[in-house]
Design a protein around this motif. Structure first.
Motif, PDB file in Angstrom:
ATOM      1  N   HIS A  98       0.904  -1.287  -0.003  1.00 20.01           N
ATOM      2  CA  HIS A  98       0.148   0.080  -0.146  1.00 20.01           C
ATOM      3  C   HIS A  98       0.780   1.236   0.023  1.00 20.01           C
ATOM      4  N   GLY A  99       0.634   2.143  -0.872  1.00 17.22           N
ATOM      5  CA  GLY A  99       1.024   3.555  -0.738  1.00 17.22           C
ATOM      6  C   GLY A  99       0.589   4.572   0.025  1.00 17.22           C
ATOM      7  N   ALA A 100       1.366   5.514   0.219  1.00 16.94           N
ATOM      8  CA  ALA A 100       1.043   6.567   1.167  1.00 16.94           C
ATOM      9  C   ALA A 100       1.668   7.790   0.617  1.00 16.94           C
ATOM     10  N   ALA A 101       0.589   8.828   0.880  1.00  9.63           N
ATOM     11  CA  ALA A 101       1.071  10.230   0.419  1.00  9.63           C
ATOM     12  C   ALA A 101       1.495  10.352  -1.119  1.00  9.63           C
ATOM     13  N   GLN A 102       2.620  10.775  -1.491  1.00 14.98           N
ATOM     14  CA  GLN A 102       2.958  10.737  -2.817  1.00 14.98           C
ATOM     15  C   GLN A 102       3.597   9.275  -3.399  1.00 14.98           C
ATOM     16  N   ARG A 103       3.864   8.301  -2.396  1.00 17.04           N
ATOM     17  CA  ARG A 103       4.252   7.288  -2.743  1.00 17.04           C
ATOM     18  C   ARG A 103       3.163   6.198  -3.054  1.00 17.04           C
ATOM     19  N   GLY A 104       3.115   5.712  -4.413  1.00 15.15           N
ATOM     20  CA  GLY A 104       2.205   4.962  -4.908  1.00 15.15           C
ATOM     21  C   GLY A 104       2.007   3.496  -4.449  1.00 15.15           C
ATOM     22  N   SER A 105       0.912   2.914  -4.523  1.00 13.57           N
ATOM     23  CA  SER A 105       0.813   1.597  -4.307  1.00 13.57           C
ATOM     24  C   SER A 105       1.727   0.533  -5.359  1.00 13.57           C
ATOM     25  N   ASN A 106       2.057  -0.714  -5.026  1.00 14.95           N
ATOM     26  CA  ASN A 106       2.877  -1.466  -5.895  1.00 14.95           C
ATOM     27  C   ASN A 106       2.269  -2.796  -5.868  1.00 14.95           C
ATOM     28  N   VAL A 107       2.147  -3.556  -6.988  1.00 11.98           N
ATOM     29  CA  VAL A 107       1.627  -4.912  -7.174  1.00 11.98           C
ATOM     30  C   VAL A 107       2.781  -5.644  -7.726  1.00 11.98           C
ATOM     31  N   VAL A 108       3.021  -6.755  -7.016  1.00 13.86           N
ATOM     32  CA  VAL A 108       3.980  -7.878  -7.554  1.00 13.86           C
ATOM     33  C   VAL A 108       3.117  -9.164  -7.869  1.00 13.86           C
ATOM     34  N   TYR A 109       3.174  -9.815  -9.008  1.00 19.09           N
ATOM     35  CA  TYR A 109       2.305 -10.647  -9.582  1.00 19.09           C
ATOM     36  C   TYR A 109       3.142 -12.118  -9.558  1.00 19.09           C
ATOM     37  N   ASP A 110       2.762 -13.124  -8.887  1.00 17.00           N
ATOM     38  CA  ASP A 110       3.324 -14.469  -9.031  1.00 17.00           C
ATOM     39  C   ASP A 110       2.235 -15.380  -9.516  1.00 17.00           C
ATOM     40  N   ARG A 111       1.931 -15.490 -10.609  1.00 20.09           N
ATOM     41  CA  ARG A 111       0.822 -15.925 -11.256  1.00 20.09           C
ATOM     42  C   ARG A 111       1.250 -17.107 -12.194  1.00 20.09           C
ATOM     43  N   GLU A 112       2.410 -17.146 -12.702  1.00 19.35           N
ATOM     44  CA  GLU A 112       2.583 -18.100 -13.828  1.00 19.35           C
ATOM     45  C   GLU A 112       2.296 -19.450 -13.325  1.00 19.35           C
ATOM     46  N   GLY A 113       1.984 -20.444 -14.011  1.00 22.01           N
ATOM     47  CA  GLY A 113       1.549 -21.775 -13.669  1.00 22.01           C
ATOM     48  C   GLY A 113       0.337 -22.016 -12.841  1.00 22.01           C
ATOM     49  N   SER A 114      -0.695 -21.036 -13.067  1.00 26.98           N
ATOM     50  CA  SER A 114      -1.626 -21.260 -12.085  1.00 26.98           C
ATOM     51  C   SER A 114      -2.693 -22.106 -12.871  1.00 26.98           C
ATOM     52  N   THR A 115      -3.826 -22.885 -12.208  1.00 21.30           N
ATOM     53  CA  THR A 115      -4.447 -23.722 -12.652  1.00 21.30           C
ATOM     54  C   THR A 115      -5.047 -23.140 -14.041  1.00 21.30           C
ATOM     55  N   ILE A 116      -5.650 -21.882 -13.567  1.00 22.20           N
ATOM     56  CA  ILE A 116      -6.743 -21.259 -14.479  1.00 22.20           C
ATOM     57  C   ILE A 116      -5.761 -20.993 -15.777  1.00 22.20           C
ATOM     58  N   ALA A 117      -4.520 -20.748 -15.488  1.00 24.96           N
ATOM     59  CA  ALA A 117      -3.810 -20.077 -16.841  1.00 24.96           C
ATOM     60  C   ALA A 117      -3.327 -21.496 -17.654  1.00 24.96           C
ATOM     61  N   MET A 118      -3.361 -22.555 -16.913  1.00 24.17           N
ATOM     62  CA  MET A 118      -2.947 -23.842 -17.714  1.00 24.17           C
ATOM     63  C   MET A 118      -3.927 -24.832 -18.304  1.00 24.17           C
ATOM     64  N   LEU A 119      -5.393 -24.519 -18.023  1.00 30.47           N
ATOM     65  CA  LEU A 119      -6.445 -25.298 -18.695  1.00 30.47           C
ATOM     66  C   LEU A 119      -6.601 -24.659 -19.741  1.00 30.47           C
ATOM     67  N   ALA A 120      -6.927 -25.569 -20.749  1.00 30.55           N
ATOM     68  CA  ALA A 120      -7.661 -25.489 -22.183  1.00 30.55           C
ATOM     69  C   ALA A 120      -9.221 -25.485 -22.062  1.00 30.55           C
ATOM     70  N   PRO A 121      -9.742 -24.868 -23.053  1.00 31.04           N
ATOM     71  CA  PRO A 121     -11.228 -24.899 -23.088  1.00 31.04           C
ATOM     72  C   PRO A 121     -11.742 -26.163 -22.870  1.00 31.04           C
ATOM     73  N   GLU A 122     -11.245 -27.199 -23.486  1.00 29.90           N
ATOM     74  CA  GLU A 122     -11.712 -28.396 -23.438  1.00 29.90           C
ATOM     75  C   GLU A 122     -11.819 -29.088 -21.952  1.00 29.90           C
ATOM     76  N   GLU A 123     -11.201 -28.403 -21.013  1.00 28.09           N
ATOM     77  CA  GLU A 123     -11.244 -29.171 -19.778  1.00 28.09           C
ATOM     78  C   GLU A 123     -12.062 -28.506 -18.848  1.00 28.09           C
ATOM     79  N   TYR A 124     -13.023 -27.572 -19.490  1.00 33.13           N
ATOM     80  CA  TYR A 124     -14.216 -27.157 -18.389  1.00 33.13           C
ATOM     81  C   TYR A 124     -15.390 -27.637 -19.076  1.00 33.13           C
ATOM     82  N   ASP A 125     -16.403 -27.809 -18.108  1.00 30.51           N
ATOM     83  CA  ASP A 125     -17.784 -28.208 -18.344  1.00 30.51           C
ATOM     84  C   ASP A 125     -18.620 -26.648 -18.562  1.00 30.51           C
ATOM     85  N   PHE A 126     -18.574 -26.167 -19.935  1.00 34.78           N
ATOM     86  CA  PHE A 126     -19.100 -24.790 -19.831  1.00 34.78           C
ATOM     87  C   PHE A 126     -20.566 -24.809 -19.743  1.00 34.78           C
TER      88      PHE A 126
END
Length: 365
Positions: A98-126
């Protein structure tokens, strides 16, 4: 209110934050506060707390951390029975400072290899995921994760559109994502993929810079980085979006002026293809006058709370009129800035009180 489910499809993450407004370097090694978040799940949580029937659609590994998320959502009243549990990948993580005053907030992502990123459309029951669904909410975040996540979002949207399900799409451009095709710039990849997804949408939601980042459609005299917005210019942004996407009937834009990390001016516009533009909040003379939020607790999830409240309002008996709907959505998202975490723990009654002028913060006795 829609008797069918309002469903949101997208990635859910574990959110880890330094306590207070400490920096990562001050907190590690040490303690981080763990909660959950994700644009579409945030919308589902907010919808349920407002009183709507909400269903979370996602893909997760069947481990205790992900199962705790599902239990949390169930406790809020969200249907989790259509979560796609697959023993592949992991739950993504995002670290938020979280930022404060003139210092902005910052986000660091660690999402590579997540389940939803790996699954192809054929692996869902839409078909099962869309059972009893009357509205589907999507964002530009999940398609930015991987080619498979992008394809899955597109196929789900096509299936929903074929069923006559109303689709809302929040552009939600994330410049730290959209890197899954080497040699293609993030904005170029976003434009290509969202250019295929948005034509299926009925309602389009974006913030003050999304349309410019994704489709090159800008509001004249707006300087987002300087915190200066020309609110009236977003009428033309909405008109150009409606011209490009004939199926879209409504464009909603959140208008954030960042004075500092602690002080944001906040409002929104809803442009209806038939009725024109509606702004909120308004002053006594009927002119746009944004909320001045001077002591922000947590701005993460602010846009998601707006989208949820707008969807809720447009389906309600009491708030569906365009001017009332945008007032309700702007008030709900204003309140979210006072609440830690990604979810907007604000009731319908609290939102209505703020939209009707009760914003002093007095104790309710």
């Amino acid at each position: 209110m829609n008797k069918n489910y309002i469903a949101g499809f997208g990635e859910v993450m574990l959110r880890l934050c330094p306590p207070g407004r400490k920096r990562f370097a001050q907190s590690l090694p040490g303690t981080l506060e763990a909660t959950y978040g994700g644009g579409e799940a945030n919308v589902c949580a907010s919808l349920a707390m407002l009183g709507a029937k909400a269903r979370c659609l996602t893909a997760l590994p069947p481990n205790p951390v992900a199962q705790a998320f599902a239990a949390e959502l169930r406790g809020l009243g969200v249907d989790t029975t259509r979560i796609n549990w697959k023993p592949r990948g992991r739950m993504g993580i995002y670290y938020a400072e979280h930022g404060a005053a003139q210092r902005g907030s910052n986000v660091v992502y660690d999402r590579e290899g997540s389940t939803i990123a790996m699954l192809a459309p054929e692996e869902y029951d839409f078909d099962a995921m869309l059972e009893d669904v009357g509205h589907l909410h999507l964002t530009g975040i999940t398609p930015a994760l991987s080619e498979n996540a992008c394809r899955s979002t597109q196929v789900l949207a096509e299936a929903a559109a074929a069923r006559g399900v109303t689709i809302s799409c929040d552009l939600n451009f994330r410049k730290k994502l959209w890197n899954w095709r080497p040699g293609t710039a993030p904005k170029e990849l976003a434009a290509e993929c969202m250019g295929k997804l948005v034509p299926l949408a009925d309602w389009l939601i974006c913030n003050e810079e999304d349309a410019a980042d994704v489709f090159g459609i800008r509001s004249e005299a707006t300087e987002v980085e300087a915190g200066k917005l020309n609110a009236a210019g977003y009428r033309e942004v909405a008109k150009r979006l409606l011209e490009r996407f004939p199926k879209v009937s409504k464009v909603a834009v959140t208008l954030r002026e960042s004075v500092s990390a602690d002080h944001n001016n906040w409002g929104a516009m809803l442009f209806d293809r038939e009725a024109g533009a509606f702004f909120a909040p308004l002053d006594a003379a009927g002119n746009y006058a944004p909320y001045e939020i001077r002591d922000i607790v947590d701005r993460f999830g602010g846009g998601d709370s707006f989208g949820a409240a707008l969807i809720y309002a447009l389906y309600s008996d009491e708030y569906a009129e365009p001017q009332t709907a945008i007032r309700f959505a702007a008030a709900a998202s204003c309140l979210k800035h006072s609440i830690p975490g990604d979810y907007n723990y604000s009731s319908r009654q609290e939102v209505a009180a703020l939209m009707n002028g009760s914003g002093s913060g007095r104790v309710a006795r």
